[in-house]
Scaffold this motif. Sequence first.
Motif, PDB file in Angstrom:
ATOM      1  N   CYS A 120       0.804  -1.228   0.000  1.00  0.00           N
ATOM      2  CA  CYS A 120       0.000   0.000   0.000  1.00  0.00           C
ATOM      3  C   CYS A 120       0.837   1.278   0.000  1.00  0.00           C
ATOM      4  O   CYS A 120       0.426   2.295  -0.573  1.00  0.00           O
ATOM      5  CB  CYS A 120      -0.942   0.006   1.206  1.00  0.00           C
ATOM      6  N   TRP A 121       1.987   1.251   0.651  1.00  0.00           N
ATOM      7  CA  TRP A 121       2.780   2.469   0.791  1.00  0.00           C
ATOM      8  C   TRP A 121       3.926   2.589  -0.214  1.00  0.00           C
ATOM      9  O   TRP A 121       4.311   3.702  -0.585  1.00  0.00           O
ATOM     10  CB  TRP A 121       3.354   2.566   2.208  1.00  0.00           C
ATOM     11  N   LEU A 156      -4.445   3.603  -2.385  1.00  0.00           N
ATOM     12  CA  LEU A 156      -3.836   2.425  -1.749  1.00  0.00           C
ATOM     13  C   LEU A 156      -3.478   2.708  -0.290  1.00  0.00           C
ATOM     14  O   LEU A 156      -3.619   1.833   0.575  1.00  0.00           O
ATOM     15  CB  LEU A 156      -2.583   2.005  -2.520  1.00  0.00           C
ATOM     16  N   CYS A 187      -6.539   2.330   1.598  1.00  0.00           N
ATOM     17  CA  CYS A 187      -6.937   0.918   1.657  1.00  0.00           C
ATOM     18  C   CYS A 187      -6.183   0.194   2.764  1.00  0.00           C
ATOM     19  O   CYS A 187      -6.716  -0.733   3.389  1.00  0.00           O
ATOM     20  CB  CYS A 187      -6.682   0.240   0.314  1.00  0.00           C
ATOM     21  N   ASN A 188      -4.947   0.618   3.009  1.00  0.00           N
ATOM     22  CA  ASN A 188      -4.175   0.021   4.108  1.00  0.00           C
ATOM     23  C   ASN A 188      -4.892   0.211   5.434  1.00  0.00           C
ATOM     24  O   ASN A 188      -4.899  -0.683   6.290  1.00  0.00           O
ATOM     25  CB  ASN A 188      -2.786   0.666   4.161  1.00  0.00           C
TER      26      ASN A 188
END
Length: 319
Positions: free
Chosen positions: A250-251, A283, A286-287
């Motif tokens: 995600c990161w 993203l 989303c994490n």
Amino acid sequence: MSTERPSNLIRHPGQTSIPSLENTSDFSLNITDCTQVVVPEEVFFTVAAAGILENLLVLIAVVRNKNLHLPMYFFICSLAISDMLGSLYKTLENIFIIMCKMGYLTPRGDFEKKLDDAMDSMFILSLLGSIFSLLAIAADRYITIFYALRYHNIMTLRRALVILAIIWTFCAGSSIAIALFSYEAATVIPFTILFPLMMFFILCLYVHMFLLARSHARKIASLPTSTVHQRTNMKGAITLTIFLGVFLCCWAPFVLHILLARFCPHNPYCACYMSIFHVNGTLIMCNAIIDPMIFAFRSPELRSTFKKMFCCTRSNWNW
């Protein structure tokens, strides 16, 4: 702060004002033929709100259930706060962009610049908080597995709170300093290097942990109560591995965006990757949604607490 320029970290040296949305879009079109991928604002707000609410539920569950007043769950709460800050950052950023489009804010004004710095600081705080929270959880799992008999003497609740206080004090100071001096290469380079270095360190800790766990499990397999305890500890290590994998997925794209925008902004290939900035930002949010689901799926105690919260049954609460 424009959607194409996610942070002051990717501002070029000497640039002190915030580029307008129109100018940034024109610049992107001039150096790449890639179409800008735009995520609808409704999606941003929905995902961000879901992430904030889910992590808020985790915090409430840990506070209300005294059985969860353990160092491990306090470190998990630290990770939840980091996730909430990430979602809150993206929410405020989009509100700022909408107000600029409507003419209520001027992208190049002094107040807007200070607001932009504050949001950048929140973004950096979220990233650093997530990294160091994952590191604290990894260290906690390491002690649990290899110093099981001395764990409660080593990792006391007081020490866990002191560790968290040090982590968040350092992260807060670093985020403010990086946001204020983001136009300096000496500030940007250490920040961007920190992400892969910390991930590499945690990965090495994992490899070391699992290799030693194998031999450790063989040595204590003859003990009558060791098998169940060892499986429980390894389950915690596997949970942490899932956290780390999700965090990287995600990161990492967003951190890569910052690196490319800083070091090769005029390269057509870099500009093409930067055209999916909206996706990379989504993203991050989303994490914040996925982590609480992992908490609930991997922790029976936390899952039971959620059920009691949703069913509003207070008779079995441990106050």
